[in-house]
Scaffold this active site. Structure first.
Site, PDB file in Angstrom:
ATOM      1  N   SER A   1      32.758  41.872  26.616  1.00 60.86           N
ATOM      2  CA  SER A   1      32.894  41.914  28.057  1.00 60.86           C
ATOM      3  C   SER A   1      33.140  40.501  28.567  1.00 60.86           C
ATOM      4  O   SER A   1      33.206  39.561  27.795  1.00 60.86           O
ATOM      5  CB  SER A   1      31.633  42.514  28.682  1.00 60.86           C
TER       6      SER A   1
ATOM      7  N   HIS B   1      36.698  32.256  40.247  1.00 58.08           N
ATOM      8  CA  HIS B   1      37.778  31.400  40.726  1.00 58.08           C
ATOM      9  C   HIS B   1      37.468  31.026  42.179  1.00 58.08           C
ATOM     10  O   HIS B   1      36.966  31.858  42.947  1.00 58.08           O
ATOM     11  CB  HIS B   1      39.138  32.107  40.658  1.00 58.08           C
TER      12      HIS B   1
ATOM     13  N   CYS C   1      30.871  46.266  29.024  1.00 58.27           N
ATOM     14  CA  CYS C   1      31.145  47.443  28.200  1.00 58.27           C
ATOM     15  C   CYS C   1      29.897  47.708  27.372  1.00 58.27           C
ATOM     16  O   CYS C   1      29.763  47.217  26.253  1.00 58.27           O
ATOM     17  CB  CYS C   1      32.356  47.219  27.291  1.00 58.27           C
TER      18      CYS C   1
END
Length: 268
Positions: A112, A117, A140
């Protein structure tokens, strides 16, 4: 709650997309420059890496790899690959309850990732500078990234928060039955601490049959002093205070509702 017996690995992908906005009024080019420099320092790659490391700890993940970068003239990015730690994952819960605060982070998905950002921007015509941080936490495995939400909101003080949570794919139990979600959820709001709910006005847009959950928040209280950079409210005449307040509120409402607002329309 009785644990679901799966056939092999939990193949559900749970993704939290988390956007925050910080609004500032900076009237002169030098004030804009100082504000961008302040944001660049406060949200540099090193600090963002530490925040994502804490997020990994909260959701019970092993950090496999970290890539981080500061940009010129501004902005930063961090990408973290993670995998689920089996022992920690068994001890963590996906129940609808707030996750830990920054002063209660406990150190402890499969294949995962977590990314962040930053996007500082400004416009010379209205003197408004808007700083945006985008964070994606994708797991996941068994644990949901919603457990890190409370920590993120408290770590990144913001005027507006927009969150999307989506559970994709399916996993099978030992009888072969498909399961398209493995935990109960009515709203992202149920994972937020009481103080956050008291500070923000919130709105939900949920598509339950598709396991899509959307919540956005905007601060209830408006204090002009908290939005000025390089100036003080007491140094302005009342008319200027009203004009600046109008510009800032318009910017906030347009971001919150995702559309432009006509001039002259009464704001909150």
């Amino acid at each position: 709650m009785k644990r679901l017996k799966l056939h092999g690995f939990n193949n559900l992908t749970k993704t939290l997309s988390f956007n925050i906005y910080d609004i500032c009024y900076a009237a002169t080019p030098s004030q804009v420059k100082e504000y961008i420099e302040y944001i660049d320092d406060a949200y540099n790659a090193e600090r963002l890496t530490q925040i994502l490391t804490d997020v990994a700890n909260i959701i019970g993940a092993n950090i496999l790899n970290i890539a981080h970068q500061d940009y010129d003239p501004q902005g930063a990015s961090v990408t973290m690959l993670i995998s689920e730690e089996p022992v920690a994952a068994q001890q963590l819960s996906n129940t609808e309850a707030p996750g830990p605060l920054p002063d209660a982070v406990v150190a402890h998905l499969d294949k995962s990732h977590i990314t962040v950002h930053t996007y500082p921007e400004s416009h010379p015509e209205n003197s408004i500078s808007t700083f945006r941080v985008d964070i994606d936490v994708s797991t996941c495995g068994r644990i949901s990234p919603l457990k890190a939400l409370n920590y993120l909101i408290h770590s990144l003080e913001s005027d507006i928060v927009i969150m999307d949570y989506r559970v994709r794919g399916f996993t099978r139990d030992v009888g072969g039955k498909k399961h398209y979600i493995d935990h109960k959820i009515n709203s992202i709001q149920n994972y937020l601490a009481r103080d956050t709910k008291n500070r923000y006005q919130m709105m939900d847009v949920n598509v339950y049959q598709e396991n899509i959950f959307h919540t956005k928040m905007i601060l209830k209280e408006f204090d002009l002093d908290g939005y000025l950079f390089g100036m003080e409210v007491d140094d302005m005449p009342p008319r200027q205070q009203r004009e600046i307040s109008e510009r800032i509120k318009r910017e906030m409402m347009e971001i919150f509702y995702g559309r432009n607002i006509q001039k002259g329309m009464r704001l909150m």
